[in-house]
Design an enzyme around this catalytic site. Structure first.
Site, mmCIF file in Angstrom:
data_model
loop_
_atom_site.group_PDB
_atom_site.id
_atom_site.type_symbol
_atom_site.label_atom_id
_atom_site.label_comp_id
_atom_site.label_asym_id
_atom_site.label_seq_id
_atom_site.Cartn_x
_atom_site.Cartn_y
_atom_site.Cartn_z
ATOM 1 N N LYS A 141 1.587 -5.490 3.428
ATOM 2 C CA LYS A 141 2.725 -4.625 3.742
ATOM 3 C C LYS A 141 2.236 -3.191 3.593
ATOM 4 O O LYS A 141 2.102 -2.675 2.487
ATOM 5 C CB LYS A 141 3.914 -4.857 2.799
ATOM 6 C CG LYS A 141 5.154 -4.172 3.362
ATOM 7 C CD LYS A 141 6.169 -3.739 2.339
ATOM 8 C CE LYS A 141 5.901 -2.429 1.696
ATOM 9 N NZ LYS A 141 5.986 -1.225 2.564
ATOM 10 N N ALA B 108 0.818 -1.220 0.000
ATOM 11 C CA ALA B 108 0.000 0.000 0.000
ATOM 12 C C ALA B 108 0.852 1.271 0.000
ATOM 13 O O ALA B 108 1.997 1.264 0.446
ATOM 14 C CB ALA B 108 -0.914 -0.018 1.218
ATOM 15 N N GLU C 141 4.031 13.817 -12.523
ATOM 16 C CA GLU C 141 3.008 13.875 -11.472
ATOM 17 C C GLU C 141 3.596 14.689 -10.321
ATOM 18 O O GLU C 141 4.654 14.352 -9.796
ATOM 19 C CB GLU C 141 2.689 12.449 -10.986
ATOM 20 C CG GLU C 141 1.653 12.427 -9.894
ATOM 21 C CD GLU C 141 1.376 11.022 -9.338
ATOM 22 O OE1 GLU C 141 2.302 10.199 -9.285
ATOM 23 O OE2 GLU C 141 0.225 10.772 -8.938
ATOM 24 N N CYS D 7 -4.545 10.294 -5.748
ATOM 25 C CA CYS D 7 -4.300 9.860 -7.128
ATOM 26 C C CYS D 7 -5.402 10.344 -8.048
ATOM 27 O O CYS D 7 -5.252 10.357 -9.253
ATOM 28 C CB CYS D 7 -4.197 8.346 -7.201
ATOM 29 S SG CYS D 7 -5.750 7.556 -6.794
ATOM 30 N N GLU E 195 5.426 2.171 4.819
ATOM 31 C CA GLU E 195 6.288 2.323 6.006
ATOM 32 C C GLU E 195 6.127 3.720 6.622
ATOM 33 O O GLU E 195 6.577 3.969 7.735
ATOM 34 C CB GLU E 195 7.758 2.055 5.632
ATOM 35 C CG GLU E 195 8.398 3.022 4.646
ATOM 36 C CD GLU E 195 8.067 2.728 3.182
ATOM 37 O OE1 GLU E 195 7.103 1.984 2.921
ATOM 38 O OE2 GLU E 195 8.772 3.273 2.306
ATOM 39 N N ARG E 196 5.460 4.626 5.891
ATOM 40 C CA ARG E 196 5.311 5.975 6.429
ATOM 41 C C ARG E 196 4.047 6.121 7.280
ATOM 42 O O ARG E 196 3.936 7.033 8.081
ATOM 43 C CB ARG E 196 5.310 6.987 5.287
ATOM 44 C CG ARG E 196 6.670 6.997 4.599
ATOM 45 C CD ARG E 196 6.796 8.094 3.609
ATOM 46 N NE ARG E 196 6.352 7.693 2.291
ATOM 47 C CZ ARG E 196 6.583 8.380 1.197
ATOM 48 N NH1 ARG E 196 7.238 9.524 1.266
ATOM 49 N NH2 ARG E 196 6.173 7.963 0.022
ATOM 50 N N SER F 88 3.380 4.490 -6.627
ATOM 51 C CA SER F 88 3.967 5.267 -7.722
ATOM 52 C C SER F 88 4.351 4.366 -8.904
ATOM 53 O O SER F 88 4.448 3.142 -8.765
ATOM 54 C CB SER F 88 5.213 5.981 -7.212
ATOM 55 O OG SER F 88 6.180 5.004 -6.861
ATOM 56 N N PHE G 294 1.180 5.680 0.896
ATOM 57 C CA PHE G 294 0.976 6.455 2.131
ATOM 58 C C PHE G 294 -0.301 7.278 2.130
ATOM 59 O O PHE G 294 -0.770 7.705 3.182
ATOM 60 C CB PHE G 294 2.181 7.402 2.361
ATOM 61 C CG PHE G 294 2.128 8.663 1.528
ATOM 62 C CD1 PHE G 294 1.378 9.756 1.952
ATOM 63 C CD2 PHE G 294 2.802 8.762 0.323
ATOM 64 C CE1 PHE G 294 1.314 10.918 1.184
ATOM 65 C CE2 PHE G 294 2.740 9.911 -0.453
ATOM 66 C CZ PHE G 294 1.987 10.989 -0.007
HETATM 67 P P1 NAD Z 1 5.407 4.581 -3.400
HETATM 68 O O1 NAD Z 1 5.469 3.880 -4.704
HETATM 69 O O2 NAD Z 1 6.574 5.368 -2.957
HETATM 70 O O3 NAD Z 1 5.113 3.508 -2.238
HETATM 71 C C1 NAD Z 1 4.101 2.531 -2.372
HETATM 72 C C2 NAD Z 1 4.593 1.210 -1.768
HETATM 73 O O4 NAD Z 1 5.660 0.695 -2.569
HETATM 74 C C3 NAD Z 1 5.112 1.364 -0.361
HETATM 75 O O5 NAD Z 1 4.622 0.288 0.407
HETATM 76 C C4 NAD Z 1 6.633 1.330 -0.516
HETATM 77 O O6 NAD Z 1 7.269 0.692 0.555
HETATM 78 C C5 NAD Z 1 6.844 0.534 -1.789
HETATM 79 N N1 NAD Z 1 7.948 1.065 -2.619
HETATM 80 C C6 NAD Z 1 8.280 2.345 -2.825
HETATM 81 N N2 NAD Z 1 9.296 2.442 -3.706
HETATM 82 C C7 NAD Z 1 9.617 1.186 -4.067
HETATM 83 C C8 NAD Z 1 10.567 0.633 -4.967
HETATM 84 N N3 NAD Z 1 11.393 1.398 -5.666
HETATM 85 N N4 NAD Z 1 10.623 -0.713 -5.088
HETATM 86 C C9 NAD Z 1 9.781 -1.483 -4.392
HETATM 87 N N5 NAD Z 1 8.847 -1.002 -3.534
HETATM 88 C C10 NAD Z 1 8.753 0.313 -3.373
HETATM 89 O O7 NAD Z 1 4.081 5.476 -3.427
HETATM 90 P P2 NAD Z 1 3.634 6.533 -2.335
HETATM 91 O O8 NAD Z 1 4.527 7.718 -2.417
HETATM 92 O O9 NAD Z 1 3.438 5.868 -1.043
HETATM 93 O O10 NAD Z 1 2.183 6.915 -2.904
HETATM 94 C C11 NAD Z 1 1.968 7.943 -3.839
HETATM 95 C C12 NAD Z 1 1.796 7.386 -5.234
HETATM 96 O O11 NAD Z 1 0.733 6.437 -5.249
HETATM 97 C C13 NAD Z 1 1.398 8.451 -6.249
HETATM 98 O O12 NAD Z 1 2.103 8.212 -7.444
HETATM 99 C C14 NAD Z 1 -0.086 8.228 -6.442
HETATM 100 O O13 NAD Z 1 -0.601 8.667 -7.692
HETATM 101 C C15 NAD Z 1 -0.164 6.748 -6.312
HETATM 102 N N6 NAD Z 1 -1.495 6.294 -5.972
HETATM 103 C C16 NAD Z 1 -2.224 5.681 -6.940
HETATM 104 C C17 NAD Z 1 -3.514 5.286 -6.672
HETATM 105 C C18 NAD Z 1 -4.334 4.617 -7.730
HETATM 106 O O14 NAD Z 1 -5.314 3.961 -7.388
HETATM 107 N N7 NAD Z 1 -3.974 4.746 -8.994
HETATM 108 C C19 NAD Z 1 -4.071 5.495 -5.404
HETATM 109 C C20 NAD Z 1 -3.269 6.104 -4.436
HETATM 110 C C21 NAD Z 1 -1.986 6.507 -4.728
#
Ligand code: NAD
Length: 520
Positions: A197, A171, A405, A305, A200-201, A250, A173
């Protein structure tokens, strides 16, 4: 919420946390029905985005702990999938009530760790999340199979839906309650066991949700929770017992998880980033449109999002820009737990730096800064990650503030002479999550909804997130996979179909010779 005495001071302590060496609580793992302290030596700090104070620590689970969590899911799978669907339904009926009973506590946790306003956090819990759990409670009807009797003489065919095994959720943040609740309730009512999982934030809300699920009667091992970053994610992508991964976050993470999980033979649904356009037609209801644009661009500091982060003013609607700016200025930037706060802080100092540099890139590339939210000072919260509502106009598609974005309270404004021009712009953008058109003309709305290549479309609805009986249908660069989250597609994702063809002949209708041709 329980109270613990730490250093002679009573401090609120979230469920699933316990004392660490100092007064900062640590987040526990949930393994086999027990909330346990990780043995790891690697911990990450959790910050309050309004103050940047450390409010907790979260472990990077060890390999041994992660293996124990999956083993627990695997052991619990057979008894759980054999439990009658009506019993599973009863647990989740109790669960949706427990969530409703604990909305205030869940919302407080969201505001503490994620920063959004309490009113918005309550919306995250009640409006959106609980509806998915309620939807999951209809599973006995939703999981019905199909039957076709007499497909040939004495022969009937029927199908039934079965769970697939251990499923996992990763998931982001920005919706600490809603997005985990898109994942494990549907997966579990279908008969799967689940490994979560959380981000972490913002892990606190998921831990309280897990405790409430235990209280509702979910057997040990049906939901396990690990914490961490890349190693935990790669563990989920690689472990052979995990059959399906639900990811929201992301693009870099989502593309990686989709590729790695798929290569390992797993189902993956991956919801990713967005650049959502609001198209303003000159015939739109001006007052409604301006209010809806402002709310959808700056609510939750643009960290949704489905935020409308881009506006396209068509024809003379561009004359409304000064009013848009005035209305945006009226929003109050403040810590999420302060009364009247409209715009909350960003999740981290790094996010603030990134958003501010994207604003500057727009200025450097020739956009006009109509409203500058940088250097916003919030009294009493001088260390918070605040950026106020910001509007850049005269933006063109090649500018970085348009191609990336931003995920902050920044509205980028483009102009178009015709609706066709606006549609072309949107269809050329790589993302396809959501969009909205503001118009009073039905034919314009129909043309738009048919021609724009985006998964979720609002007509005079700024954030058109579908209710759970539909599916969250983001498309193109915003999604990887075949079946979307929740709704009928969500059930397809978490189930497989078995087809039975049977023939029951009357005693006198014996087959007299072997049939060597393909039976029809
Ligand atoms: P993030 O990708 O940084 O983190 C999401 C999850 O992935 C976390 O659990 C994190 O631990 C893990 N993660 C992060 N970087 C990783 C990597 N390089 N390799 C493996 N795992 C990794 O996203 P965020 O900053 O927590 O959330 C914001 C993003 O989520 C924005 O881009 C937003 O548009 C998107 N989002 C999309 C939707 C949708 O339904 N399309 C909904 C909510 C948020």
């Amino acid at each position: 919420i329980i109270l613990r005495t730490v250093l002679n001071k009573k401090v609120p302590l979230q469920m699933g946390r316990m004392c660490y060496s100092s007064s900062v609580p640590t987040t526990k793992l949930l393994i086999d029905g027990k909330f346990i302290e990780s043995k790891t030596s690697e911990w990450l700090d959790i910050h309050n985005p309004a103050t940047n104070e450390v409010v907790g620590r979260v472990p990077k689970a060890t390999q041994e702990e992660m293996l124990a969590a999956v083993d627990s899911c695997s052991r619990a799978y057979r008894p759980w999938s054999d439990t009658s669907i009506l019993s599973r339904q009863q647990i989740f009926l109790r669960y949706q009530q427990l969530i409703k009973d604990n909305i205030k506590e869940l919302a407080k946790l969201i505001t503490l760790e994620q920063g959004k306003t309490l009113a918005d956090a309550e919306g995250d819990v009640i409006e959106d999340s609980v509806k998915v759990v309620e939807y999951a409670c209809s599973m006995p009807s939703l999981m019905l199979g199909e039957t076709l009797p007499s497909i040939t003489k004495d022969m009937d065919t029927f199908t039934y839906r079965l769970p697939i095994g251990v499923c996992a959720g990763i998931a982001p943040f920005n919706f600490p309650a809603m997005i985990p609740l898109w994942m494990f309730p549907i997966g579990m009512v279908c008969g799967n066991t689940y490994l979560m999982k959380p981000s972490e934030r913002v892990p606190g809300c998921t831990m309280l949700l897990a405790k409430l699920l235990q209280d509702a009667g979910a057997p040990d091992g049906t939901l396990n929770i690990i914490h961490g970053q890349h190693a935990a994610v790669n563990f989920i992508c690689d472990h052979p017992a995990i059959k399906a991964i639900s990811f929201v976050g992301s693009n870099p993470a989502g593309e990686h998880i989709y590729e790695r999980g798929s290569k390992n033979g797993k189902r993956v649904q991956s919801n990713m980033g967005a650049k959502n356009h609001g198209v303003v037609m000159p015939d739109a209801n001006k007052e409604n449109t301006i209010n809806q644009l402002v709310g959808a661009a700056f609510g939750a500091a643009g960290q949704r999002c489905m935020a409308l982060s881009t506006a396209i003013f068509v024809g003379e609607s561009r004359d409304w820009l000064p009013e848009l700016v005035e209305r945006s200025k009226s929003l109050r930037v403040n810590a999420g737990d302060q009364p009247g706060a409209d715009v909350c802080p960003l999740i981290s100092p790094e996010a603030k730096v990134r958003v501010e540099s994207l604003i500057q890139s727009g200025v450097d590339e020739g956009a006009k800064l109509l409203l500058d939210g940088r250097n916003t000072n919030v009294k009493g919260y001088e260390n918070g990650n605040f950026v106020g509502p910001t509007i850049l106009s005269g933006v063109s598609p090649a500018m970085k503030c348009y191609t990336e974005e931003i995920f902050g309270p920044v509205l980028v404004v483009l102009e178009a002479d015709t609706l066709d021009e606006a549609i072309t712009l949107i269809n050329n953008n790589p993302y396809g999550n959501g969009t909205a058109i503001f118009t009073t003309n039905g034919a314009t709305a129909r043309k738009y909804t048919h021609e724009v290549d985006v998964g979720q479309i609002g007509v005079n609805v700024p954030i058109p997130v579908p209710l759970p009986m539909f599916s969250f249908t983001g498309s193109r660069g915003s999604f990887r996979g075949d079946t979307n989250f929740y709704g009928k597609q969500g059930i397809s994702f978490y189930t497989q179909i078995k087809t039975v063809t049977s023939q029951w002949k009357a005693e006198d209708a014996t087959v007299t010779s072997p049939a060597v041709t393909m039976p029809t």
